[in-house]
Design a protein around this motif. Structure first.
Motif, PDB file in Angstrom:
ATOM      1  N   GLN A 161     -30.406 -74.488 -64.618  1.00 55.43           N
ATOM      2  CA  GLN A 161     -30.919 -73.732 -63.479  1.00 55.43           C
ATOM      3  C   GLN A 161     -30.007 -73.942 -62.275  1.00 55.43           C
ATOM      4  N   ARG A 162     -29.660 -72.837 -61.636  1.00 52.74           N
ATOM      5  CA  ARG A 162     -28.826 -72.876 -60.433  1.00 52.74           C
ATOM      6  C   ARG A 162     -29.300 -71.802 -59.461  1.00 52.74           C
ATOM      7  N   ARG A 163     -29.049 -72.066 -58.182  1.00 50.20           N
ATOM      8  CA  ARG A 163     -29.373 -71.043 -57.191  1.00 50.20           C
ATOM      9  C   ARG A 163     -28.426 -69.851 -57.332  1.00 50.20           C
ATOM     10  N   ARG A 164     -28.930 -68.688 -56.950  1.00 51.24           N
ATOM     11  CA  ARG A 164     -28.091 -67.486 -56.967  1.00 51.24           C
ATOM     12  C   ARG A 164     -26.899 -67.665 -56.041  1.00 51.24           C
ATOM     13  N   SER A 165     -27.107 -68.329 -54.910  1.00 49.49           N
ATOM     14  CA  SER A 165     -26.023 -68.522 -53.942  1.00 49.49           C
ATOM     15  C   SER A 165     -24.890 -69.345 -54.543  1.00 49.49           C
ATOM     16  N   THR A 166     -25.209 -70.266 -55.483  1.00 53.00           N
ATOM     17  CA  THR A 166     -24.166 -71.073 -56.124  1.00 53.00           C
ATOM     18  C   THR A 166     -23.275 -70.187 -56.988  1.00 53.00           C
ATOM     19  N   LEU A 167     -23.887 -69.316 -57.775  1.00 51.76           N
ATOM     20  CA  LEU A 167     -23.111 -68.428 -58.629  1.00 51.76           C
ATOM     21  C   LEU A 167     -22.306 -67.411 -57.818  1.00 51.76           C
ATOM     22  N   CYS A 168     -22.694 -67.196 -56.571  1.00 47.96           N
ATOM     23  CA  CYS A 168     -21.985 -66.236 -55.706  1.00 47.96           C
ATOM     24  C   CYS A 168     -21.126 -66.946 -54.664  1.00 47.96           C
ATOM     25  N   ALA A 169     -20.779 -68.224 -54.915  1.00 45.30           N
ATOM     26  CA  ALA A 169     -20.053 -69.008 -53.915  1.00 45.30           C
ATOM     27  C   ALA A 169     -18.654 -68.468 -53.655  1.00 45.30           C
ATOM     28  N   VAL A 170     -18.004 -67.917 -54.685  1.00 48.52           N
ATOM     29  CA  VAL A 170     -16.664 -67.339 -54.505  1.00 48.52           C
ATOM     30  C   VAL A 170     -16.829 -65.843 -54.280  1.00 48.52           C
ATOM     31  N   LEU A 208     -19.151 -74.311 -63.136  1.00 51.14           N
ATOM     32  CA  LEU A 208     -20.413 -74.388 -62.391  1.00 51.14           C
ATOM     33  C   LEU A 208     -20.377 -75.536 -61.386  1.00 51.14           C
ATOM     34  N   ASP A 209     -19.800 -76.683 -61.793  1.00 44.41           N
ATOM     35  CA  ASP A 209     -19.668 -77.809 -60.848  1.00 44.41           C
ATOM     36  C   ASP A 209     -18.753 -77.420 -59.686  1.00 44.41           C
ATOM     37  N   TYR A 210     -17.659 -76.703 -59.989  1.00 43.20           N
ATOM     38  CA  TYR A 210     -16.753 -76.258 -58.932  1.00 43.20           C
ATOM     39  C   TYR A 210     -17.490 -75.348 -57.943  1.00 43.20           C
ATOM     40  N   LEU A 211     -18.319 -74.458 -58.449  1.00 45.62           N
ATOM     41  CA  LEU A 211     -19.045 -73.541 -57.564  1.00 45.62           C
ATOM     42  C   LEU A 211     -20.037 -74.309 -56.690  1.00 45.62           C
ATOM     43  N   GLY A 212     -20.652 -75.348 -57.253  1.00 42.43           N
ATOM     44  CA  GLY A 212     -21.572 -76.147 -56.443  1.00 42.43           C
ATOM     45  C   GLY A 212     -20.861 -76.835 -55.291  1.00 42.43           C
ATOM     46  N   VAL A 213     -19.666 -77.398 -55.558  1.00 40.20           N
ATOM     47  CA  VAL A 213     -18.893 -78.038 -54.490  1.00 40.20           C
ATOM     48  C   VAL A 213     -18.415 -76.987 -53.487  1.00 40.20           C
ATOM     49  N   LYS A 214     -17.984 -75.847 -53.985  1.00 45.59           N
ATOM     50  CA  LYS A 214     -17.493 -74.776 -53.114  1.00 45.59           C
ATOM     51  C   LYS A 214     -18.584 -74.306 -52.156  1.00 45.59           C
ATOM     52  N   GLU A 215     -19.825 -74.260 -52.634  1.00 40.97           N
ATOM     53  CA  GLU A 215     -20.918 -73.770 -51.800  1.00 40.97           C
ATOM     54  C   GLU A 215     -21.254 -74.738 -50.667  1.00 40.97           C
ATOM     55  N   PRO A 224     -10.049 -77.400 -54.877  1.00 41.79           N
ATOM     56  CA  PRO A 224      -9.160 -77.033 -55.986  1.00 41.79           C
ATOM     57  C   PRO A 224      -9.943 -76.558 -57.204  1.00 41.79           C
ATOM     58  N   LEU A 225      -9.362 -75.612 -57.903  1.00 43.03           N
ATOM     59  CA  LEU A 225      -9.960 -75.150 -59.146  1.00 43.03           C
ATOM     60  C   LEU A 225      -9.853 -76.230 -60.208  1.00 43.03           C
ATOM     61  N   PRO A 226     -10.826 -76.355 -61.079  1.00 40.83           N
ATOM     62  CA  PRO A 226     -10.727 -77.351 -62.156  1.00 40.83           C
ATOM     63  C   PRO A 226      -9.690 -76.924 -63.186  1.00 40.83           C
ATOM     64  N   GLN A 227      -9.199 -77.900 -63.923  1.00 42.46           N
ATOM     65  CA  GLN A 227      -8.212 -77.632 -64.961  1.00 42.46           C
ATOM     66  C   GLN A 227      -8.866 -77.298 -66.301  1.00 42.46           C
TER      67      GLN A 227
END
Length: 416
Positions: A161-170, A208-215, A224-227
């Motif tokens: 489960q994730r917030r919609r805002s997390t998936l739309c972080a970029v 998904l972890d990258y998007l959480g940090v980005k948000e 940075p993007l993950p490898q």
């Protein structure tokens, strides 16, 4: 006597009567004259006496008839010429009429085609407008809120489960567009109504972890993007590309010699790359083989970090990132199996090794350390050529430096 004189005169005026008042017999007289040796002149005189002279009126009439005939011939010739001209003009008029009819038909046909095209375009615009109205309605749907908590089925293996805002972080990414609320009806769902992600958890969870940090991170700070997993980096990069996470591709043009004119070539060439203020992800190269090659040459691409003079003696420090083909005198693009990270302000090396003595073409001769091309992000320095078919061999002996001839594709990665 006077009476006889008058009679003689009257007889002389009467044709065929002699002076004595007796009518002459022309045939008898002519025969008598012939019998007595009289010549042709007597016969002519006798015939003249019988036929009589040609009157002036008859002569004028003959001349008039000839003039009239000539006049009539001239009139007939003029009429015939006018008839020919009239026929020609009639034919020209018929041709003009035919051409006008054809032009009218062509214009009418073009008008019908244009009308049909306009009708199709009108229908297309109407459909686009309806789709836009539907999208606007979806965007204003009260159920699509940024703080919605969405349940995700990741590859059928994990329920998250994730917030919609997390998936739309970029923003402006395809992933953000999918979960923005505009396409709720088109999103894949499982039997329980959960959003289905068609990637394995090993690939999607790092994103998904990258998007959480980005948000949650400060917008002024780059994340940075993950490898991705070490053993699945090509698949991870493909997923990032699909979701629109990778930045725009930049190209550094290092073509000094047109490919079709490239004749200077060798088994391989190794060059130095120097990123300036930002780190880069090198994704592909473009170059060609020499024109003397009859078939494409196989090229292997290696990379390493450090200076060229040092790393050429350390074979184990290089990593192979691509294998491709170089066509003689033609543009040949080789995409890397995974992006190669070039650290900012750090020298890296790129080595192209082929199986032919003209396998890779290059530019003019330079001196070591010369810059053969650069832009705001990257410098490409002069490189060493290899004269051996064995990879990492043939660099010994005389040292010659040449310019790389081709293009480099990369993306700018801030914060790495």
């Amino acid at each position: 006597t006077p009476g006889r004189a008058d009679a003689a005169n009257r007889a002389a005026e009467t044709p065929g009567v002699c002076a004595r008042g007796l009518r002459m017999q022309p045939s008898a007289e002519a025969a008598a004259a012939s019998d007595h040796g009289v010549g042709a002149a007597a016969s002519v005189a006798t015939s003249s006496c019988t036929a009589g002279p040609l009157t002036p009126t008859a002569a004028v009439s003959a001349t008039s008839l000839q003039d009239l005939r000539r006049s009539m011939d001239a009139v007939l010739a003029a009429l015939e010429a006018q008839l020919v001209q009239a026929t020609t003009r009639e034919r020209e008029a018929e041709d003009l009429h035919t051409a006008a009819a054809q032009a009218y038909d062509a214009i009418e046909r073009e008008r019908r085609e244009l009308k049909a095209t306009l009708e199709v375009e009108r229908n297309r615009l109407r459909e686009e407008r309806e789709l836009l109205e539907e999208e606007k309605a979806r965007m204003s749907h009260p159920s699509a809120r940024r703080n919605d908590v969405l349940t995700l089925n990741v590859g059928g293996e994990r329920i998250l489960q994730r917030r919609r805002s997390t998936l739309c972080a970029v923003e402006d990414s395809f992933l953000a567009a999918r979960f923005s609320g505009r396409w709720e009806q088109e999103l894949d769902r499982d039997d329980s109504g959960r959003y289905f992600i068609n990637y394995s958890p090993d690939l999607f969870l790092p994103l998904l972890d990258y998007l959480g940090v980005k948000e949650t991170e400060d917008p002024a700070k780059d994340v940075p993007l993950p490898q991705g997993p070490v053993d699945q980096r090509p698949q991870f990069q493909a997923m990032l590309k699909y979701f629109g996470m990778l930045p725009a591709v930049c190209v550094l043009d290092v073509v000094h010699v047109p490919y079709e004119d490239a004749v200077v070539a060798d088994y391989g060439i190794a060059v130095e790359l120097y990123p300036k203020s930002c780190s880069l992800l090198l994704t592909a190269i473009e170059t060609c083989a020499g024109k003397s090659v009859t078939t494409s040459s196989t090229v292997s691409v290696y990379v390493t970090q450090g200076t060229l003079m040092r790393r050429l003696r350390q074979r184990d420090e290089w990593r192979q990132v691509a294998v491709g083909c170089l066509k003689p005198g033609k543009k040949s693009r080789v995409e890397f199996s995974e992006p190669v990270l070039l650290q900012a302000k750090t020298t890296s090396c790129l080595y192209l090794a082929t199986n032919h003595s003209s396998g890779v073409a290059f530019g003019a001769e330079l001196r070591g350390g010369d810059i053969c091309a650069e832009n705001d992000d990257l410098q490409v320095l002069a490189g060493r050529t290899s004269g051996g078919a064995t990879h990492f061999a043939g660099f010994e002996g005389f040292i010659y430096w040449f310019a790389f001839n081709g293009r480099l594709e990369y993306t700018v990665v801030d914060g790495i």
